[in-house]
Enzyme design. Structure first.
Site, PDB file in Angstrom:
ATOM      1  N   LYS A  94      13.781  21.457  61.143  1.00 55.57           N
ATOM      2  CA  LYS A  94      14.220  20.390  60.307  1.00 55.57           C
ATOM      3  C   LYS A  94      15.453  19.705  60.943  1.00 55.57           C
ATOM      4  O   LYS A  94      16.434  20.261  61.507  1.00 55.57           O
ATOM      5  CB  LYS A  94      14.691  20.863  58.938  1.00 55.57           C
ATOM      6  CG  LYS A  94      13.563  21.472  57.999  1.00 55.57           C
ATOM      7  CD  LYS A  94      12.578  20.624  57.445  1.00 55.57           C
ATOM      8  CE  LYS A  94      11.777  20.990  56.618  1.00 55.57           C
ATOM      9  NZ  LYS A  94      10.704  19.880  56.126  1.00 55.57           N
TER      10      LYS A  94
ATOM     11  N   LYS B 164      -1.115  19.620  52.208  1.00 55.82           N
ATOM     12  CA  LYS B 164      -0.524  20.652  51.206  1.00 55.82           C
ATOM     13  C   LYS B 164      -1.449  20.708  49.834  1.00 55.82           C
ATOM     14  O   LYS B 164      -1.688  19.625  49.270  1.00 55.82           O
ATOM     15  CB  LYS B 164       0.922  20.325  50.875  1.00 55.82           C
ATOM     16  CG  LYS B 164       1.785  20.192  52.069  1.00 55.82           C
ATOM     17  CD  LYS B 164       3.220  20.122  51.589  1.00 55.82           C
ATOM     18  CE  LYS B 164       3.982  20.215  52.992  1.00 55.82           C
ATOM     19  NZ  LYS B 164       5.518  19.904  52.795  1.00 55.82           N
TER      20      LYS B 164
END
Length: 328
Positions: A108, A215
């Protein structure tokens, strides 16, 4: 498929709260609703800030996974990546140690309140821990503008990035950034521009990405996600939305059914929790996960039950989303 009634869903619904080992996406606890359908256990866990219209796609996915037979798998094991939150460089090794045998790490970056120097130090620490053979991808969650993204990718290029995920928020920005950094050989992947878009195929039509991240829950289920990948015509990575092991099994079913799967998937995120509702949790072993459904442990469901006020909040949300799903 006959849609289950709201009383059917609520009769076996468990609202759970899973503690995280490290703060992630600004939260320390991940809440979810799990329930059992005729096909097995399933999950409804849109993030709290999502409105009912967006969250209803997550409920459609949950119902589909629990009440309908899923596409046949074409593989029995899914290679997965480690996920490194926006931690300081000194904490990287401890995070990676939670992901057994993973050869790929998603790091991240562009965290609010941090600097590019923090990102560089974190990615450097990942590269040092994984060695030259490790694969590193970065995920900015749309946190940079085009100029910031170009500058950041220049600074991070020395670490041999596999790709940069959602460096900018809009499709137009991704198009421009991709044009600017093409000579660097860093592919651009789109996540939010697919799963949170009114038109998930706009990215592909615009030539805004080299890879799409899909997803299962946000896209309405395994079947719908497979359709999007097919129509987009781009390589796909299957990822999770910080799901419990039940939700992860839905993502694993999607990854298992994809005709082609060239990248390790972001489905190892149970390693970010200190406790899960399945015993043992769906954790990476040898860098991968075995395809198949999972069943919660009744004792873990009880131990990780959310507070009464949070259960009431989720039940009310589930009812609103059910009304939207059944009105379509």
């Amino acid at each position: 498929m006959t849609l289950p009634s709201l009383p059917e869903l609520l009769a076996g619904a468990h609202v759970v709260a899973l503690p995280l080992a490290t703060r992630f996406r600004g939260i320390d606890v991940r809440e979810a609703v799990v329930f059992e359908g005729p096909e097995g256990w399933t999950e409804f866990s849109p993030f709290p800030e999502y409105d009912d219209a967006e969250a209803s796609a997550w409920l459609a996915a949950a119902i589909d996974f629990g009440w309908a037979a899923q596409p046949a798998p074409v593989r029995t094991r899914i290679a997965v990546n480690a996920t490194v939150p926006a931690v300081d460089a000194a904490s990287v090794a401890g995070v990676l140690a939670r992901f057994g045998g993973c050869r790929t790490a998603k790091v991240k970056v562009a965290e609010a309140g941090q600097r590019l120097a923090d990102d560089v130090a974190r990615v450097r620490a990942v590269r040092e821990a994984m060695g030259p053979e490790g694969r590193i991808r970065v995920d900015a969650n749309g946190g940079w503008n085009v100029d910031e993204a170009e500058h950041a990718l220049h600074a991070l290029a020395e670490f041999d990035l596999e790709y940069a995920e959602q460096p900018c928020a809009s499709v137009d920005e991704l198009v421009e950034l991709r044009r600017r950094v093409k000579y660097m050989g860093i592919p651009i992947a789109a996540d939010e521009s697919v799963r949170r878009a009114a038109d998930p195929l706009a990215v592909a039509r615009a030539g805004a990405a080299d890879i799409i991240v899909v997803k299962a829950q946000p896209l309405g289920g395994v079947r719908r996600a497979l359709e999007i990948v097919d129509e987009a015509g781009l390589p796909a990575v299957v990822s999770s939305a910080l799901d419990t092991s039940v939700g992860l099994s839905m993502g694993v079913a999607l990854a298992a059914a994809l005709p082609e799967l060239d990248f390790d998937c972001g489905l190892g995120t149970s390693a970010l929790f200190t406790a899960d509702i399945v015993t043992p949790p769906l954790l990476p072993e040898g860098g991968g996960l075995t395809v198949g459904r999972v069943t919660p442990d009744p004792e873990r469901l009880a131990a990780l039950a959310a507070s009464e006020d949070r259960r009431a909040w989720w039940v009310a949300r589930l009812a609103r989303c059910h009304a939207l799903v059944t009105s379509d």
